[in-house]
Design a protein around this motif. Structure first.
Motif, mmCIF file in Angstrom:
data_model
loop_
_atom_site.group_PDB
_atom_site.id
_atom_site.type_symbol
_atom_site.label_atom_id
_atom_site.label_comp_id
_atom_site.label_asym_id
_atom_site.label_seq_id
_atom_site.Cartn_x
_atom_site.Cartn_y
_atom_site.Cartn_z
ATOM 1 N N GLU A 462 32.291 -1.563 157.849
ATOM 2 C CA GLU A 462 33.005 -2.824 157.943
ATOM 3 C C GLU A 462 32.577 -3.801 156.860
ATOM 4 N N GLN A 463 31.500 -3.509 156.185
ATOM 5 C CA GLN A 463 30.999 -4.425 155.160
ATOM 6 C C GLN A 463 31.596 -4.071 153.807
ATOM 7 N N ASN A 464 32.341 -4.994 153.244
ATOM 8 C CA ASN A 464 32.979 -4.767 151.956
ATOM 9 C C ASN A 464 31.996 -5.124 150.844
ATOM 10 N N VAL A 465 31.660 -4.153 150.015
ATOM 11 C CA VAL A 465 30.716 -4.406 148.925
ATOM 12 C C VAL A 465 31.379 -4.159 147.585
ATOM 13 N N LYS A 466 32.680 -4.459 147.483
ATOM 14 C CA LYS A 466 33.395 -4.271 146.224
ATOM 15 C C LYS A 466 32.775 -5.070 145.091
ATOM 16 N N ALA A 467 32.160 -6.200 145.413
ATOM 17 C CA ALA A 467 31.609 -7.073 144.382
ATOM 18 C C ALA A 467 30.506 -6.380 143.590
ATOM 19 N N GLU A 468 29.915 -5.305 144.138
ATOM 20 C CA GLU A 468 28.841 -4.611 143.449
ATOM 21 C C GLU A 468 29.354 -3.471 142.575
ATOM 22 N N LYS A 469 30.648 -3.216 142.612
ATOM 23 C CA LYS A 469 31.177 -2.061 141.887
ATOM 24 C C LYS A 469 30.899 -2.162 140.395
ATOM 25 N N LEU A 470 31.076 -3.320 139.803
ATOM 26 C CA LEU A 470 30.870 -3.481 138.368
ATOM 27 C C LEU A 470 29.420 -3.201 137.995
ATOM 28 N N LEU A 471 28.483 -3.714 138.798
ATOM 29 C CA LEU A 471 27.063 -3.470 138.539
ATOM 30 C C LEU A 471 26.721 -1.999 138.732
ATOM 31 N N ASP A 472 27.275 -1.387 139.773
ATOM 32 C CA ASP A 472 26.999 0.028 140.023
ATOM 33 C C ASP A 472 27.496 0.907 138.880
ATOM 34 N N CYS A 473 28.676 0.610 138.360
ATOM 35 C CA CYS A 473 29.222 1.387 137.240
ATOM 36 C C CYS A 473 28.397 1.183 135.975
ATOM 37 N N ALA A 474 27.969 -0.053 135.735
ATOM 38 C CA ALA A 474 27.114 -0.318 134.569
ATOM 39 C C ALA A 474 25.797 0.430 134.696
ATOM 40 N N SER A 475 25.239 0.439 135.897
ATOM 41 C CA SER A 475 23.987 1.143 136.133
ATOM 42 C C SER A 475 24.157 2.651 135.954
ATOM 43 N N ALA A 476 25.293 3.187 136.421
ATOM 44 C CA ALA A 476 25.548 4.622 136.279
ATOM 45 C C ALA A 476 25.654 5.015 134.812
ATOM 46 N N VAL A 477 26.353 4.212 134.021
ATOM 47 C CA VAL A 477 26.513 4.495 132.599
ATOM 48 C C VAL A 477 25.169 4.402 131.881
ATOM 49 N N ALA A 478 24.408 3.341 132.156
ATOM 50 C CA ALA A 478 23.101 3.169 131.515
ATOM 51 C C ALA A 478 22.159 4.303 131.891
ATOM 52 N N SER A 479 22.173 4.686 133.164
ATOM 53 C CA SER A 479 21.289 5.750 133.634
ATOM 54 C C SER A 479 21.654 7.097 133.018
ATOM 55 N N SER A 480 22.951 7.388 132.914
ATOM 56 C CA SER A 480 23.385 8.669 132.347
ATOM 57 C C SER A 480 23.177 8.721 130.843
ATOM 58 N N LEU A 481 23.544 7.652 130.159
ATOM 59 C CA LEU A 481 23.430 7.623 128.701
ATOM 60 C C LEU A 481 21.984 7.697 128.241
ATOM 61 N N ASN A 482 21.078 7.147 129.041
ATOM 62 C CA ASN A 482 19.660 7.153 128.690
ATOM 63 C C ASN A 482 18.876 8.232 129.423
ATOM 64 N N ASN A 483 19.593 9.111 130.148
ATOM 65 C CA ASN A 483 18.982 10.257 130.825
ATOM 66 C C ASN A 483 17.891 9.843 131.824
ATOM 67 N N ILE A 484 18.211 8.837 132.643
ATOM 68 C CA ILE A 484 17.253 8.324 133.624
ATOM 69 C C ILE A 484 17.353 9.068 134.951
ATOM 70 N N GLY A 485 18.560 9.058 135.553
ATOM 71 C CA GLY A 485 18.756 9.612 136.884
ATOM 72 C C GLY A 485 19.102 8.522 137.869
ATOM 73 N N PRO A 486 18.115 7.914 138.530
ATOM 74 C CA PRO A 486 18.417 6.827 139.466
ATOM 75 C C PRO A 486 18.816 5.553 138.736
ATOM 76 N N GLY A 487 19.543 4.701 139.442
ATOM 77 C CA GLY A 487 19.949 3.421 138.863
ATOM 78 C C GLY A 487 19.827 2.336 139.902
ATOM 79 N N LEU A 488 20.753 1.400 139.882
ATOM 80 C CA LEU A 488 20.753 0.291 140.830
ATOM 81 C C LEU A 488 21.922 0.453 141.793
#
Length: 534
Positions: A462-488
């Motif tokens: 029931e909790q809408n967390v759409k506002a975090e989508k932009l941060l999650d996508c940025a974290s996914a890209v940064a984590s993948s491009l820099n070969n980290i794994g986990p993100g935010l």
């Protein structure tokens, strides 16, 4: 483009990948025939994968077996780029043939398997597997708690070890008939802008690097074993530590062991893996050839290296800043506990290992922002770590300083030096282009990922967390491009990448390859002119 040469070399590489799968087979033997039939499925899946890899590799090799031309620049780029794509594809077969489940009732798709395989080889450590062990079977001494075949989990960790030092470097070490082409291959795979061979002959360089790597692997496996891990877990976590990969055999990663000793051992391993491996060779050479040298003289290559000093200084600052943030925000009761978790997390993130002991997504915004910056810095050139590399930031800072000084003193001419050697304009240009490309790829991939991911993926109950989508996508890209794994956000150390769509996972898979091969060996594959003969 010499297609027959490509076919021959890629065929040999495919055979090498198939042979490397054999190492994972024995881990299924003690558990076959028991009620948990997936152990047998894992063994059979590996056998089919070996046969398939050898068949594909053999067919490619047979096609180009008579071509013995030299490997030129274009062929070297194509071999490295296509070689890693081939390794990712062949490495995904064990997951598919063993019917590995991503979740309790969802088998891995082709995209899932490719994502997991490339994540392993590139030492990213990102995963779509949500349950590695049965949460209802909590006995840490039990060998029957795994929900995924142990031989498949071993292969998953072993891909880290192969990709850490580099499958092309291993290829060059095994095959000595490549000549000058071997050096061209290693230049495209070994990370960092300054890649001087530690030996005049490239095969000797590759053998030395792998000898150091294997020696450290033996040492850390023994240490982990003595500290209470099973031999199986000791091997898997050594692979993840020295390859700065981060795949674990437990849902809670290293937090499963609740051991300060194991955590500090891992910190030492990650620090060593994030250091230029050529320095270890120089220390060994100084010690073996100059018996009368003092201890200070023998370790001179380490403490005189400006990149290593900067690398350690950044980590010290990050650790202290994180400790202060954790203590100031009352995340932990004791300052020693704050120091313990900040040390482990900062080293894990900056070396792009991605092991976790705590959920840093629950830390302060300052702490998460600092960790995001560490993701981009990465380790030293010539190490197994990802990121942009410390040496590039050193060069970038010196270039900016010279440009600012020339703004008010245009007649002063100063040379830019690193390691006591003047840096020519071509290297300065390369560093600036690399930073620009990384920034462009990060921003464009961030926007594309945010566009293709469905909004309803970011609605939890029931909790809408759409506002975090932009941060999650940025974290996914940064984590993948820099070969980290986990993100935010949804990619915190307690989460994984299973929530992303198929197209999103393919984009992140491409970013992993771009980050591991430092852009160009993959980017050139998309240029039609690259494939023309003229």
């Amino acid at each position: 483009m010499n297609w027959l040469l490509l076919s021959r070399i890629l065929g040999q590489l495919g055979i090498l990948i198939g042979c490397s799968m054999v190492v994972s087979l024995p881990w299924a033997f003690p558990f076959m025939g028991q009620t948990r039939t997936f152990e047998t499925q894992g063994f059979i899946g590996l056998l089919f994968s070996i046969v398939c890899s050898l068949t594909i590799g053999g067919a490619l090799y047979y096609t180009g077996r008579q071509e013995r031309s030299n490997i030129l620049r274009k062929e070297a780029l194509a071999i490295v780029g296509l070689g890693w794509l081939l390794a990712g594809f062949l490495g995904s077969l064990p997951y598919l043939f063993s019917h590995t489940y991503r979740e309790a009732d969802q088998p891995m798709t082709v995209v899932d398997a490719l994502f997991e395989s490339v994540s392993g080889f590139t030492t990213t450590g990102a995963s779509v597997l949500t349950q590695l062990e049965d949460p209802q079977l909590t006995d840490p001494e039990s060998e029957h708690t795994k929900l995924i075949p142990r031989c498949i989990l071993f292969w998953r960790s072993f891909t880290h070890w192969l990709g850490g030092m580099g499958i092309i470097v291993l290829f060059v070490a095994i095959l000595g008939q490549l000549g000058a082409g071997g050096k061209a291959l290693m230049r495209r795979e070994v990370p960092g802008p300054i890649n001087e061979a530690v030996r005049p002959r490239v095969r000797e360089t590759a053998i030395v690097m792998w000898a150091i790597y294997m020696s450290l692997t033996a040492v850390f496996t023994l240490v982990y074993w003595l500290e209470g891990m099973t031999f199986y877990d000791a091997l898997c976590h050594t692979f993840g530590t020295l390859a700065t990969g981060g795949f674990s055999t437990f849902n809670k990663s290293l937090g499963h062991f609740q051991s300060v000793t194991i955590e500090m051992t891992t910190v030492v391993g990650m620090l060593m893996a994030g250091t230029n491996f050529a320095l270890y060779y120089f220390v060994f050479r100084y010690s073996s050839r100059n018996e009368h040298f003092s201890l200070k003289q023998r370790f001179a290559p380490l403490y005189k290296d400006p990149e290593l000093k900067t690398y350690l200084a950044i980590l010290c600052f990050a650790t202290l800043a994180l400790s202060w943030s954790l203590w100031w925000n009352d995340i932990y009761d004791s300052i020693l506990t704050c120091l313990r978790h900040s040390t482990f997390t900062s080293v894990s993130i900056m070396t792009t290992t991605g092991y976790g002991t705590e959920n840093f997504h629950e830390w302060s915004e300052f702490a998460k922002g600092l960790l995001l910056l560490l993701m981009f810095i990465g380790g030293c050139s010539g190490s197994t770590a990802g990121g942009l590399k410390v040496i590039r930031f050193l060069l970038f800072a010196k270039i900016i300083r010279l440009e600012v000084e020339q703004a008010f003193r245009p007649n002063v001419v100063r040379s830019l030096k690193i390691f006591g050697v003047s840096v020519d304009k071509s290297l300065r240009h390369e560093v600036m282009v690399y930073f620009s490309l990384v920034l462009f790829i990060f921003i464009s991939s961030w926007m594309v990922l945010a566009a293709i991911e469905p909004d309803d993926q970011w609605q939890k109950g029931e909790q809408n967390v759409k506002a975090e989508k932009l941060l999650d996508c940025a974290s996914a890209v940064a984590s993948s491009l820099n070969n980290i794994g986990p993100g935010l956000g949804v990619l915190g150390p307690a989460e994984n990448y299973s929530s992303f769509s198929g197209p999103g996972k393919l984009l992140l898979t491409l970013l992993m390859l771009l980050g591991r091969l430092e852009l160009f060996a993959i980017l050139v594959l998309f240029f039609p002119t690259f494939w023309r003969n003229q």
